[in-house]
Design an enzyme around this catalytic site. Structure first.
Site, PDB file in Angstrom:
ATOM      1  N   GLY A 172       0.847  -1.183   0.000  1.00 21.52           N
ATOM      2  CA  GLY A 172       0.000   0.000   0.000  1.00 21.52           C
ATOM      3  C   GLY A 172       0.881   1.231   0.000  1.00 21.52           C
ATOM      4  O   GLY A 172       1.526   1.538   1.012  1.00 21.52           O
ATOM      5  N   ALA A 173       0.967   1.929  -1.137  1.00 22.43           N
ATOM      6  CA  ALA A 173       1.858   3.087  -1.262  1.00 22.43           C
ATOM      7  C   ALA A 173       1.110   4.403  -1.105  1.00 22.43           C
ATOM      8  O   ALA A 173       1.518   5.424  -1.657  1.00 22.43           O
ATOM      9  CB  ALA A 173       2.587   3.049  -2.607  1.00 22.43           C
ATOM     10  N   ASP A 186       2.242  -1.501  -4.564  1.00 21.63           N
ATOM     11  CA  ASP A 186       0.886  -0.998  -4.721  1.00 21.63           C
ATOM     12  C   ASP A 186       0.277  -1.601  -5.978  1.00 21.63           C
ATOM     13  O   ASP A 186       0.988  -2.031  -6.891  1.00 21.63           O
ATOM     14  CB  ASP A 186       0.887   0.531  -4.819  1.00 21.63           C
ATOM     15  CG  ASP A 186      -0.463   1.144  -4.464  1.00 21.63           C
ATOM     16  OD1 ASP A 186      -0.642   1.545  -3.297  1.00 21.63           O
ATOM     17  OD2 ASP A 186      -1.335   1.206  -5.350  1.00 21.63           O
ATOM     18  N   SER A 244      -4.338  -1.909   8.148  1.00 22.44           N
ATOM     19  CA  SER A 244      -5.625  -1.684   7.477  1.00 22.44           C
ATOM     20  C   SER A 244      -6.781  -1.751   8.473  1.00 22.44           C
ATOM     21  O   SER A 244      -6.789  -2.581   9.386  1.00 22.44           O
ATOM     22  CB  SER A 244      -5.839  -2.733   6.393  1.00 22.44           C
ATOM     23  OG  SER A 244      -4.745  -2.765   5.495  1.00 22.44           O
ATOM     24  N   HIS A 290      -9.050  -0.968  18.471  1.00 20.38           N
ATOM     25  CA  HIS A 290      -8.580   0.247  17.814  1.00 20.38           C
ATOM     26  C   HIS A 290      -9.767   0.945  17.158  1.00 20.38           C
ATOM     27  O   HIS A 290      -9.901   1.010  15.939  1.00 20.38           O
ATOM     28  CB  HIS A 290      -7.518  -0.117  16.771  1.00 20.38           C
ATOM     29  CG  HIS A 290      -6.940   1.062  16.034  1.00 20.38           C
ATOM     30  ND1 HIS A 290      -6.352   2.120  16.682  1.00 20.38           N
ATOM     31  CD2 HIS A 290      -6.864   1.327  14.707  1.00 20.38           C
ATOM     32  CE1 HIS A 290      -5.924   2.996  15.771  1.00 20.38           C
ATOM     33  NE2 HIS A 290      -6.228   2.544  14.566  1.00 20.38           N
ATOM     34  N   VAL A 324      -0.076   6.632   4.272  1.00 22.90           N
ATOM     35  CA  VAL A 324       0.438   5.908   5.441  1.00 22.90           C
ATOM     36  C   VAL A 324       1.596   5.004   5.058  1.00 22.90           C
ATOM     37  O   VAL A 324       2.658   5.012   5.698  1.00 22.90           O
ATOM     38  CB  VAL A 324      -0.681   5.090   6.118  1.00 22.90           C
ATOM     39  CG1 VAL A 324      -0.103   4.195   7.223  1.00 22.90           C
ATOM     40  CG2 VAL A 324      -1.744   6.005   6.710  1.00 22.90           C
ATOM     41  N   ARG A 377     -14.211   3.258  11.425  1.00 23.97           N
ATOM     42  CA  ARG A 377     -13.315   2.210  10.931  1.00 23.97           C
ATOM     43  C   ARG A 377     -14.119   0.968  10.549  1.00 23.97           C
ATOM     44  O   ARG A 377     -13.771   0.240   9.626  1.00 23.97           O
ATOM     45  CB  ARG A 377     -12.269   1.869  12.000  1.00 23.97           C
ATOM     46  CG  ARG A 377     -11.289   3.002  12.292  1.00 23.97           C
ATOM     47  CD  ARG A 377     -10.278   2.588  13.354  1.00 23.97           C
ATOM     48  NE  ARG A 377      -9.277   3.628  13.604  1.00 23.97           N
ATOM     49  CZ  ARG A 377      -9.388   4.580  14.490  1.00 23.97           C
ATOM     50  NH1 ARG A 377     -10.489   4.655  15.229  1.00 23.97           N
ATOM     51  NH2 ARG A 377      -8.441   5.470  14.664  1.00 23.97           N
ATOM     52  N   ARG A 426     -10.378   6.126   5.781  1.00 23.44           N
ATOM     53  CA  ARG A 426     -11.631   6.708   6.275  1.00 23.44           C
ATOM     54  C   ARG A 426     -11.880   8.078   5.662  1.00 23.44           C
ATOM     55  O   ARG A 426     -10.963   8.858   5.448  1.00 23.44           O
ATOM     56  CB  ARG A 426     -11.588   6.855   7.803  1.00 23.44           C
ATOM     57  CG  ARG A 426     -11.866   5.589   8.535  1.00 23.44           C
ATOM     58  CD  ARG A 426     -12.426   5.872   9.924  1.00 23.44           C
ATOM     59  NE  ARG A 426     -11.443   6.455  10.827  1.00 23.44           N
ATOM     60  CZ  ARG A 426     -11.735   6.864  12.050  1.00 23.44           C
ATOM     61  NH1 ARG A 426     -12.957   6.775  12.513  1.00 23.44           N
ATOM     62  NH2 ARG A 426     -10.799   7.365  12.824  1.00 23.44           N
TER      63      ARG A 426
END
Length: 312
Positions: free
Chosen positions: A7-8, A32, A119, A178, A11, A88, A82
């Site tokens: 995931g680029a 990604d 994630s 979380h 974050v 979430r 989000r």
């Protein structure tokens, strides 16, 4: 040492940046699904190396998991972030499919890796990853979720703010799920240079700190229009560094419980010792009756989210 960040987005790329600058790993692979994004960000980051003085190699890849082979740690940030008004939990249907695909592909070429889930909803995505890992014969101690490190950093920030003190002198942790309604800032155990913060803050002030901590992510989402990235990226690096350098640090993390804290068959945030190979052991903190009740409520909420996985 080799770290893969899947995931680029903001974050993931920030995590890769911090890991490289701190020279936690020899190589960071940024992967990604979108053509050219990972390669472009990796090149951009590498062009800062002579300025920042780091020697970590950063490689970009468009969905080529072969480049991630033999990673020591795999960080999964994939999924949609989000938006304002979203919880979430709203992300579960979309992100579960994404996480299942990338986790399976990554572990097939790096079966000895520790896998760190970022994630959202993080607790449920960690539980899904635990299930995948079990199917592949991978130890539960090599699966954990990064929520507690970030939430605890936000807790310390709010404590320092309320006391008008440096956050570097403040110690505190957040356990539980979380989520805005599930995290539990342990105000009773928070300290300032070893002294209980309750000696310096009134109960109302501590309650306000806890409330602001719980909505820390939502507050930033409202301001930014999307999820935060600087603190999450730094928190990812903190966890990865503790594992790769075998630091034996206690960092609250989402891990699989089998009777600890009165819970079974669930992944939720508790204090754990992090070191080589993932989490070493769960640290038992004696919770007050009020904290126990809050933890049980948090676990019930996480289980409720986990139920959604059965229909996917």
């Amino acid at each position: 040492m080799k770290v893969t960040v899947i995931g680029a987005g903001a974050v993931g790329s920030t995590a890769a940046d911090v890991i490289a600058r701190r020279e936690v790993a020899d190589e960071v692979v940024l992967l990604d699904i979108k053509e050219g994004i990972a390669e472009g960000k990796a090149m951009d980051l590498m062009q800062t190396s002579s300025i920042e003085g780091f020697d970590t190699t950063i490689v970009g890849s468009t969905n080529d998991y072969a480049k991630t082979a033999k990673s020591d740690v795999i960080v999964v940030t994939s999924g949609i972030p989000r938006k304002p008004g979203m919880s979430r939990e709203d992300l579960i249907g979309i992100n579960a499919g994404i996480v299942r695909t990338v986790v399976t592909a990554a572990l097939e070429v790096s079966p000895k890796a520790v896998i760190l889930i970022v994630s959202n909803p993080m607790d449920t995505m960690t539980y899904l990853t635990y299930q995948i890992a079990q199917e592949m014969g991978i130890s539960k101690k090599r699966v954990l979720g990064m929520g507690g490190a970030l939430d605890s950093a936000r807790f310390r920030y709010r404590l320092g703010e309320a006391m008008n003190m440096s956050t570097n002198d403040v110690s505190g942790m957040v356990i539980g799920g979380h989520g805005d309604a599930t995290m539990i800032p342990l105000t009773r155990l928070a300290t300032w240079n070893g002294l209980p913060v309750s000696r310096f803050l009134k109960s109302d002030d501590l309650a306000d700190v806890a409330a602001k901590t719980k909505v820390g992510g939502a507050t930033l989402t409202g301001l930014l229009g999307t999820s935060a990235w600087y603190a999450p990226g730094a928190a990812i690096c903190q966890v990865v560094e503790a594992i790769l350098r075998d630091e034996q640090r206690i960092i609250p993390s989402c891990v699989y419980l089998n009777g600890e804290y009165g819970q079974k068959d669930i992944c939720i945030g508790v204090p754990v010792v992090l070191g080589k190979g993932g989490w070493q052991k769960i640290v038992n903190v004696r919770l007050s009756n009020e904290e126990k009740a809050a933890f049980e409520a948090s676990a019930a909420a996480v289980r409720n989210m986990n139920e959604a996985l059965k229909g996917l």
